[in-house]
Scaffold this motif. Structure first.
Motif, PDB file in Angstrom:
ATOM      1  N   VAL A 199      -6.660   0.487  -3.433  1.00 54.03           N
ATOM      2  CA  VAL A 199      -6.125  -0.789  -2.959  1.00 54.03           C
ATOM      3  C   VAL A 199      -6.222  -0.759  -1.435  1.00 54.03           C
ATOM      4  O   VAL A 199      -5.696   0.164  -0.795  1.00 54.03           O
ATOM      5  N   ASP A 239      -5.439  -6.596  -0.673  1.00 53.34           N
ATOM      6  CA  ASP A 239      -4.041  -7.000  -0.622  1.00 53.34           C
ATOM      7  C   ASP A 239      -3.724  -7.499   0.784  1.00 53.34           C
ATOM      8  O   ASP A 239      -3.972  -6.783   1.756  1.00 53.34           O
ATOM      9  N   PHE A 264       3.764  -6.872   6.449  1.00 60.54           N
ATOM     10  CA  PHE A 264       3.212  -5.807   7.323  1.00 60.54           C
ATOM     11  C   PHE A 264       2.553  -6.442   8.553  1.00 60.54           C
ATOM     12  O   PHE A 264       1.342  -6.617   8.632  1.00 60.54           O
ATOM     13  N   LEU A 275      -4.107  -7.905  -5.070  1.00 58.93           N
ATOM     14  CA  LEU A 275      -2.752  -7.416  -5.336  1.00 58.93           C
ATOM     15  C   LEU A 275      -1.790  -8.132  -4.398  1.00 58.93           C
ATOM     16  O   LEU A 275      -2.124  -8.323  -3.208  1.00 58.93           O
ATOM     17  N   ALA A 330      18.868  -6.370  -0.800  1.00 58.11           N
ATOM     18  CA  ALA A 330      17.558  -6.356  -1.466  1.00 58.11           C
ATOM     19  C   ALA A 330      17.695  -6.563  -2.977  1.00 58.11           C
ATOM     20  O   ALA A 330      16.928  -7.313  -3.574  1.00 58.11           O
ATOM     21  N   ARG A 361       3.105  -6.045  -7.302  1.00 56.21           N
ATOM     22  CA  ARG A 361       3.859  -4.811  -7.048  1.00 56.21           C
ATOM     23  C   ARG A 361       5.334  -5.166  -6.969  1.00 56.21           C
ATOM     24  O   ARG A 361       5.762  -5.858  -6.036  1.00 56.21           O
TER      25      ARG A 361
HETATM   26  C1  LIG Z   1       3.655   0.579  -0.537  1.00 55.06           C
HETATM   27  N1  LIG Z   1       3.769  -0.870  -0.346  1.00 55.06           N
HETATM   28  C2  LIG Z   1       4.803  -1.564   0.184  1.00 55.06           C
HETATM   29  S1  LIG Z   1       6.240  -0.793   0.786  1.00 55.06           S
HETATM   30  C3  LIG Z   1       7.094  -2.073   1.592  1.00 55.06           C
HETATM   31  C4  LIG Z   1       8.255  -2.618   0.789  1.00 55.06           C
HETATM   32  O1  LIG Z   1       8.233  -2.614  -0.414  1.00 55.06           O
HETATM   33  N2  LIG Z   1       9.253  -3.057   1.572  1.00 55.06           N
HETATM   34  C5  LIG Z   1      10.460  -3.530   1.148  1.00 55.06           C
HETATM   35  C6  LIG Z   1      10.968  -3.320  -0.139  1.00 55.06           C
HETATM   36  C7  LIG Z   1      12.217  -3.809  -0.476  1.00 55.06           C
HETATM   37  C8  LIG Z   1      12.986  -4.499   0.445  1.00 55.06           C
HETATM   38  C9  LIG Z   1      12.477  -4.711   1.723  1.00 55.06           C
HETATM   39  C10 LIG Z   1      11.227  -4.230   2.070  1.00 55.06           C
HETATM   40  N3  LIG Z   1       4.577  -2.892   0.218  1.00 55.06           N
HETATM   41  C11 LIG Z   1       3.312  -3.052  -0.323  1.00 55.06           C
HETATM   42  C12 LIG Z   1       2.481  -4.196  -0.532  1.00 55.06           C
HETATM   43  O2  LIG Z   1       2.818  -5.367  -0.239  1.00 55.06           O
HETATM   44  N4  LIG Z   1       1.231  -3.947  -1.080  1.00 55.06           N
HETATM   45  C13 LIG Z   1       0.819  -2.680  -1.400  1.00 55.06           C
HETATM   46  N5  LIG Z   1      -0.415  -2.540  -1.911  1.00 55.06           N
HETATM   47  N6  LIG Z   1       1.601  -1.588  -1.216  1.00 55.06           N
HETATM   48  C14 LIG Z   1       2.821  -1.782  -0.673  1.00 55.06           C
END
Ligand SMILES: Cn1c(SCC(=O)Nc2ccccc2)nc2c(=O)[nH]c(N)nc21
Length: 285
Positions: free
Chosen positions: A139, A187, A192, A217, A235, A258
């Motif tokens: 990904v 994705d 980010f 994704l 959250a 995800r």
């Molecule tokens: C590893 N990973 C993450 S971690 C960030 C996260 O969940 N933050 C978060 C979770 C819960 C509350 C606040 C922030 N986000 C993605 C994504 O959007 N796509 C892909 N491919 N991988 C990812």
């Protein structure tokens, strides 16, 4: 387009939107924080998500929250490898490793992971070559800047165009490194290096990423943007908003979602699938 991903022998069919369940193995995600307890809790959580209907499990050992500190490779390995081994044994689901480090990719695939989920788009030293050599699907996600600084007033001329161009470049780089296009997922990387407005624009125009010719994704689960739209500070109170966002992503072409809340998302997709099945285009007479 109904591609399938061969994830180290476990096949993931992308004929309809599939649910990637999140298994965080970071001490802050479990109250006790002890290593053994963290491992047991992570495995138990993964099994729960599998029972709720996840199509694959995403195991991550390093929090990529804005401002999060880097985790040393030894620590990331200590957290993720035992969980991947156990989950690979106890479920038949494909398992993805959420990492940007080549060493972690190699160890995770050796332990049974069948998909590399790299928020850094294989831009770390050696990551492209490691992923190519491992022969598993990848990904490629967009991130503007670095986790530490990406949320400090992110700016774009045209967020969709710039994310689209980045992903096209990463696909090209991956193919040049020997990663076949049929093993690539892209994705846009919600959250980010994006403001709420950027995230909304990317979701509204998610179909644009289908032009890249690879599955998309989407990962919005419980993120800040959902919290801002719904006023839900915690959250775990962002489930309903997350399900809505992922349904929209599915309607706009995402084939992997995800999520933290697998059961809720699976139910929403069942309703959507039933209606989508109805609206088959009528064959020309
Ligand atoms: C590893 N990973 C993450 S971690 C960030 C996260 O969940 N933050 C978060 C979770 C819960 C509350 C606040 C922030 N986000 C993605 C994504 O959007 N796509 C892909 N491919 N991988 C990812």
């Amino acid at each position: 387009l109904s591609p399938t991903l061969d994830c180290n022998g476990r096949v993931l069919k992308l004929d309809r939107p599939r649910v990637m369940g999140i298994v965080n193995v970071t001490p802050d995600s479990f109250s006790d924080g002890g290593a053994h307890d963290t491992l047991e809790a992570a495995v138990a959580h993964g099994l729960t998500l599998a029972a709720e209907g996840a199509d694959l499990l995403d195991v991550g050992g390093e929090s990529t929250r804005p401002g999060a500190a880097e985790v040393a490779v030894e620590e990331e390995l200590r957290r993720t490898i035992p969980v991947i081994e156990r989950l690979a044994r106890e479920t038949a689901l494909p398992i993805s490793i959420d990492t940007s480090k080549p060493e972690v990719m190699r160890a995770a695939v050796a332990a049974g992971a069948g998909l590399i989920n790299d928020v850094y788009g294989l831009r770390r030293e050696g990551a492209l070559d490691a992923a190519a050599a491992l022969g598993v699907p990848v990904v490629l996600m967009h991130m503007q800047g670095e986790p530490r600084s990406m949320q400090h007033e992110p700016q774009y001329e045209d967020v969709v165009a710039e994310v689209h161009r980045f992903l096209a470049e990463r696909i090209f780089a991956a193919e040049m490194a020997g990663i076949a296009k049929k093993r690539i997922v892209v994705d846009p990387g919600f959250g980010f290096g994006k403001t709420l407005q950027h995230n909304l624009t990317l979701l509204a125009q998610l179909e644009r990423f289908g032009e890249l010719g690879v599955p998309v994704l989407a990962g919005l689960s419980r993120k800040r943007s959902i919290g801002e739209l719904t006023g839900r500070e915690a959250a775990r109170e962002r489930v309903h908003g997350s399900v809505a966002a992922h349904l929209i992503a599915a309607q706009r072409g995402a084939r992997l979602l995800r999520v933290h809340d697998v059961a809720a998302t699976v139910d929403a997709l069942k309703v959507w699938e039933a209606v989508a099945a109805q609206a088959q285009p009528r064959r020309a007479a």
